[in-house]
Design an enzyme around this catalytic site. Sequence first.
Site, PDB file in Angstrom:
ATOM      1  N   ASP A  89       3.222  36.376  20.268  1.00 47.95           N
ATOM      2  CA  ASP A  89       1.782  36.554  20.073  1.00 47.95           C
ATOM      3  C   ASP A  89       1.404  37.914  20.630  1.00 47.95           C
ATOM      4  OD1 ASP A  89      -1.016  36.080  19.873  1.00 47.95           O
ATOM      5  OD2 ASP A  89      -0.675  33.941  20.200  1.00 47.95           O
ATOM      6  N   HIS A 310      -4.713  26.405  19.506  1.00 49.67           N
ATOM      7  CA  HIS A 310      -5.065  26.278  20.916  1.00 49.67           C
ATOM      8  C   HIS A 310      -6.541  26.564  21.199  1.00 49.67           C
ATOM      9  CE1 HIS A 310      -4.511  30.431  20.030  1.00 49.67           C
ATOM     10  NE2 HIS A 310      -5.025  30.776  21.195  1.00 49.67           N
ATOM     11  N   ASP A 311      -7.290  26.911  20.154  1.00 51.75           N
ATOM     12  CA  ASP A 311      -8.711  27.237  20.337  1.00 51.75           C
ATOM     13  C   ASP A 311      -9.650  26.143  19.838  1.00 51.75           C
ATOM     14  OD1 ASP A 311      -8.132  29.800  21.337  1.00 51.75           O
ATOM     15  OD2 ASP A 311      -8.079  30.669  19.320  1.00 51.75           O
TER      16      ASP A 311
END
Length: 513
Positions: A89, A310-311
């Site tokens: 990432d 993950h958001d």
Amino acid sequence: MIYQIYPRSFDDASGDGVGDLAGIRRRVPYLSWLGVDALWLSPIFRSPMADGGYDVSDYCAIDATFGTMAEFDRLLRDSHDAGLRLMLDWVPNHTSSEHPWFVESRSSRTNDKRDWYFWRDGVDDANDGRPNNWLAAFGGRAWTWDKATSQWYLHLFLPQQPDLNWANPKVEAAMLEVLQFWLDRGVDGFRADVIHLIGKDPRLLDQPAALADHDLVGVHDDPSTHGHLRRIRQVLDRYQGERAMVGEVQLGSPALLAPYFGRNDELQLVFNFGLLRSPWDASAWAAVISEAEHWLQETYQWPAWALGNHDTSRQRSRYGGSEERARVAALVLLTLRGTPFLFAGEELGLLDAVVADHQRVDPAGRDPVRAPIPWDDSARHGWDGDPWLPWPPEARQRNVSAAQSNATSIVHLYRRLLALRRASPALRRGRCRLIESNPAVLAYDRVTADASDFRRVLANFSDDTVALGSDNADWVVQISTNGQGEGDGWRGRLLPLQAVVLGASPGSTGRNR
Ligand code: GLC
């Protein structure tokens, strides 16, 4: 399928309660059993963790929380040995305020790296003295005052995440070197964090009044980003094998996403979050798919679908806790044209965790989706330490080992869908044609160019049985989200919240195709 791991939450092999690289490495056999093609690890670089690692203070070092570079190399080797690719990432828009570049930049107005970030004088009469009216993503204004040098600096996220000035060629060069550092080590590609933000008009003009209440992240779309993307792509293309970048471009409509592919000389993949943001409604999903197909066909590009990350709240939580809906969503995700992304834990049908105020870690309230993955039903669910966040609900029953040993569990549905996808050229590469059927049903065909492989997907979003009729007696139910009817001829009826993949029966003439 690309499987997203949030390393802090995946598995802890060091006993400190925070997930790490060794934890991921010991789960490679599971990932390969599941049948994923590639892993994307949320940031593992050195970071003060103001934003869970999306605030990087050294792009070429592993944060001690996760392990060492040697451990990373072992994970890369084991992943490759298991046939899994590994993507990192990359966070290009901003660094941590503790990154040496920013520390230098803020040290004086005449420092060499001053121009690596956005420093501006205030404007007295407007915006409470700030240089413009921009808002930051996690609340508040996008400017922070620096006492030492008496100027403001720009951050589209937290004050601990100052924005890099990509218009300075030295910044671009330094960030391209980061890519090369990891490509040289053998990584297969990157997920590029909020990549649409990197190009900025140096005038940093006010947002128009109509948008003044929105933070920049969902609206910023500066043409200068595309030049940077072309040079980024050139770096990837210099390497042997397939090295790919998927961009997080937070612009709602596919019409706005399509230019980020360039003329096949910018990003190879651009996330489409349309389904993730859609209500539970077959027509709404059909509209998102048809829009994406329209815009990407124009540029001959390839979609990238995600229903979670993950958001965002977990799928099952968003769908009112219904595992049946989560199963329907899984079947759709894994049969659409494009590359599917799966956030770790969705294959178990996990719910968001309940995180009490005193347990909160994330400044933006995203802890519930980042709860630790339960691996078995022991007290620590397979983790070596007590995890940094509470377990998701039902961890005693809903964990990897329990799911693996129950052939009717959702993890087996994912696994069988992935296997079917791998075996079917139509599901892998074929065209996608939406079919009008019933307003409660999302229906489409997947077919190869020579029509040698043909599948039909029917997903009932409603709580009622739906009769569709059977236009082709040759169809066989290959996968059904509730297991019902698998292997039988298709009888033209979907049970409540049932989705199926149909294929031609062996020996069929294919006459009705
Ligand atoms: C992206 C990430 C998010 C992060 C933000 C700032 O949207 O997905 O987790 O907080 O960028 O880097």
